[in-house]
Motif scaffolding. Structure first.
Motif, PDB file in Angstrom:
ATOM      1  N   SER A 358       0.822  -1.208   0.000  1.00  9.64           N
ATOM      2  CA  SER A 358       0.000   0.000   0.000  1.00  9.64           C
ATOM      3  C   SER A 358       0.852   1.253   0.000  1.00  9.64           C
ATOM      4  O   SER A 358       0.547   2.238  -0.673  1.00  9.64           O
ATOM      5  N   GLY A 361       1.690   2.203  -3.274  1.00  5.30           N
ATOM      6  CA  GLY A 361       0.571   2.591  -4.120  1.00  5.30           C
ATOM      7  C   GLY A 361      -0.049   1.464  -4.913  1.00  5.30           C
ATOM      8  O   GLY A 361      -0.966   1.703  -5.697  1.00  5.30           O
ATOM      9  N   PRO A 364      -4.908  -0.069  -2.265  1.00  2.00           N
ATOM     10  CA  PRO A 364      -5.457   1.162  -1.704  1.00  2.00           C
ATOM     11  C   PRO A 364      -4.715   1.665  -0.463  1.00  2.00           C
ATOM     12  O   PRO A 364      -4.186   0.871   0.329  1.00  2.00           O
ATOM     13  N   TYR A 478      -5.307  -1.641 -11.342  1.00  8.28           N
ATOM     14  CA  TYR A 478      -5.131  -0.720 -10.214  1.00  8.28           C
ATOM     15  C   TYR A 478      -3.656  -0.425  -9.911  1.00  8.28           C
ATOM     16  O   TYR A 478      -3.224   0.727  -9.924  1.00  8.28           O
ATOM     17  N   ARG A 481      -1.507   1.621 -12.397  1.00  8.51           N
ATOM     18  CA  ARG A 481      -1.992   3.006 -12.548  1.00  8.51           C
ATOM     19  C   ARG A 481      -1.703   3.862 -11.320  1.00  8.51           C
ATOM     20  O   ARG A 481      -1.582   5.076 -11.431  1.00  8.51           O
ATOM     21  N   HIS A 482      -1.600   3.230 -10.133  1.00  6.28           N
ATOM     22  CA  HIS A 482      -1.438   3.994  -8.902  1.00  6.28           C
ATOM     23  C   HIS A 482      -0.051   3.854  -8.284  1.00  6.28           C
ATOM     24  O   HIS A 482       0.190   4.366  -7.195  1.00  6.28           O
ATOM     25  N   SER A 483       0.848   3.181  -8.970  1.00  8.56           N
ATOM     26  CA  SER A 483       2.187   2.963  -8.431  1.00  8.56           C
ATOM     27  C   SER A 483       2.858   4.286  -8.065  1.00  8.56           C
ATOM     28  O   SER A 483       3.082   5.146  -8.917  1.00  8.56           O
ATOM     29  N   ARG A 484       3.163   4.439  -6.809  1.00 11.75           N
ATOM     30  CA  ARG A 484       3.794   5.674  -6.338  1.00 11.75           C
ATOM     31  C   ARG A 484       5.196   5.821  -6.912  1.00 11.75           C
ATOM     32  O   ARG A 484       5.595   6.906  -7.341  1.00 11.75           O
TER      33      ARG A 484
END
Length: 497
Positions: A358, A361, A364, A478, A481-484
């Motif tokens: 998490s 990223g 969630p 997910y 697309r959200h990888s920090r």
């Protein structure tokens, strides 16, 4: 020269769509995230609290390993290998040892909460790290459910030996095993959740007490079983041949799942570089000796043919040997405490891996939120506990253990490969432990993992492939697309070394 996009030689052209998947996360960045102080990057609160020393870490690892594997799985493995299941335990231990050496090296080099997920991110790239983390959901999340099912079996055994009553199958067995909803399995998971929510320090103390009790309980079993030892019960020693030994090893490998739990405590250990490698190796040695001793005592006391279909096998043996229920009552009570400690420690490990994923990223952000009062991921624990409890209530034990084994073996294989890669790419890193006879030991670790995976059933492989396909789909929908780290790399952060 390395490209910023993937940490690969600049001369190697990599399609843009694969850059994020192949991107490695520098070890320095991983260690910086886990350092003390407010996490400004995620804004999810204070760091985890460092409270565990070598004893607590070792007992966390023993607590996560020593449980259902010997109290319940022995009854399922003996019919596959006969008395040679003792060799199956040794073969599984050797497989675990090679991976344990790799875990020890990486735990002393990258002491963070993510365990093998973080090791894979640093060495093999984000996509492989996600696959590893997804496999760990099988190793940790599903194994907790399997252990909880075994706990319910010993609750029934205790009630029967002490009071002459037992819970009806409808509420003490999952569907497929004659039940509807396994309430005891749910109860033990919820008890572990409550303890973990209170804090890591309290959980470590409770686990240490429970580990002492389980070791005493198993010593009690051996003392009784060896009084009825019959050499004839060990002959023929390997009635099902080498194939039986291999099949038994694949089954009992489940018994060694959990020794890596100490590596998930990298951000809550007082001296992680020194203590994590020691805890992993010491705990593996302890559980191997215990497993071989218990298996030998059990097989000497009862013919191997009688293990077929036996639940709460150890309790049955002491009842037959003593001719009364008192010994079974003591053993079942100890087993209940022993198995509860596995649920506690493995659930802890699962939440810490989800915490790391998490923070990157890939899942969630609620899983990385740290409660300021307890300095632990409370929301993460509650969500994970609810999922595991539901799984334990509805899925039979046998299916859970084989699914767990294949996910674990795959994750262990990646850890062994990661050691080889990190030695080559970052030889300068300080290491609290180095795997001996490199690169032979990690290569043997890879080979043994593949060997045992190949001997699991076709149905297990089908489930694993479906699970992996679902994981890949979730990653691209997910995680990618959200990888920090991928987003920061796109903004010009140097990636790779």
């Amino acid at each position: 020269m390395f490209s910023r996009e993937a940490g690969l030689p600049a001369s190697h052209a990599v399609p843009r769509s694969l850059r994020g998947v192949l991107r490695t996360k520098p070890v320095d960045a991983i260690l910086e995230e886990s350092s003390d102080g407010e996490d400004e990057g995620t804004g999810e609160g204070p760091p985890l609290r460092r409270t565990m020393g070598l004893l607590e870490l070792t007992f966390f690892s023993v607590g996560a390993t020593l449980g259902t594997g010997i109290f319940v799985i022995l009854g399922e493995a003996v019919p596959k290998a006969g008395p040679a299941v003792v060799i199956s335990f040794v073969l599984a231990a050797v497989t675990a040892l090679f991976s344990a050496l790799s875990y020890a090296e990486l735990a002393g080099t990258i002491p963070v909460s993510g365990s093998s997920y973080s090791y894979a991110y640093a060495t093999l790239g984000e996509g492989v790290a996600w696959v590893c983390g997804w496999c760990l959901l099988l190793e940790y999340g599903v194994s907790i459910s399997a252990v909880a099912v075994g706990w319910g079996q010993y609750v029934n055994e205790l009630l029967d030996s002490a009071f002459g009553v037992s819970l009806p199958d409808a509420i003490s067995q999952p569907p497929g095993d004659g039940g509807t909803f396994n309430i005891p399995a749910v109860i033990v998971v919820l008890l572990a959740v409550i303890l973990l929510v209170r804090g890591v320090s309290e959980s470590a103390v409770a686990n240490t007490i429970m580990v002492f009790i389980k070791l005493i309980t198993l010593a009690f079993f051996c003392a009784i079983a060896f009084t009825a030892f019959e050499h004839d019960n060990l002959s023929p020693f390997a009635p099902l041949g080498v194939a039986g030994i291999s099949a038994g090893a694949s089954q009992v490998f489940f018994s060694y799942i959990g020794f890596d739990a100490a590596s998930t405590a990298g951000e809550e250990a007082k001296n992680p570089r020194r203590d994590l490698p020691l805890a992993i190796l010491i705990s593996l040695g302890i559980v191997t000796v215990v497993y071989v001793a218990v298996a030998l005592a059990a097989l000497g006391a009862m013919p191997w043919q009688e293990f077929e279909g036996s639940e709460a096998t150890l309790a049955k043996i002491v009842t037959d040997v003593t001719g009364g229920s008192w010994a079974s009552t003591i053993l079942s009570g100890g087993a209940i405490i022993a198995i509860a400690s596995v649920v506690l420690t493995v659930l802890y490990g699962q939440t810490r891996i989800l915490f790391a994923m998490s923070r990157d990223g890939l899942i969630p952000p609620i899983f990385a939120k740290v409660n300021r009062r307890t300095q632990s991921p409370v929301a993460n624990t509650l969500i994970t506990g609810a999922w595991v409890a539901l799984l334990a209530a509805l899925v039979p034990l046998g299916r859970l253990t084989e699914a767990t084994s294949i996910g674990t073996l795959f994750a262990f294989m990646l850890v062994n490969i990661g050691v080889i890669v990190l030695r080559r790419t970052r030889p300068d890193l300080p290491r609290g432990f180095t795997s001996p006879f490199f690169p032979i030991t990690p290569l043997l670790g890879v080979g043994f993992c593949i060997y045992l995976m190949a001997r699991l059933s076709g149905t297990t492989w089908q489930v694993f492939l479906v699970w992996m396909a679902a994981g890949v789909a979730i990653y691209f929908l997910y995680g990618y697309r959200h990888s920090r780290w991928r987003a920061e790399g796109a903004d010009g952060v140097e990636v790779g070394r």
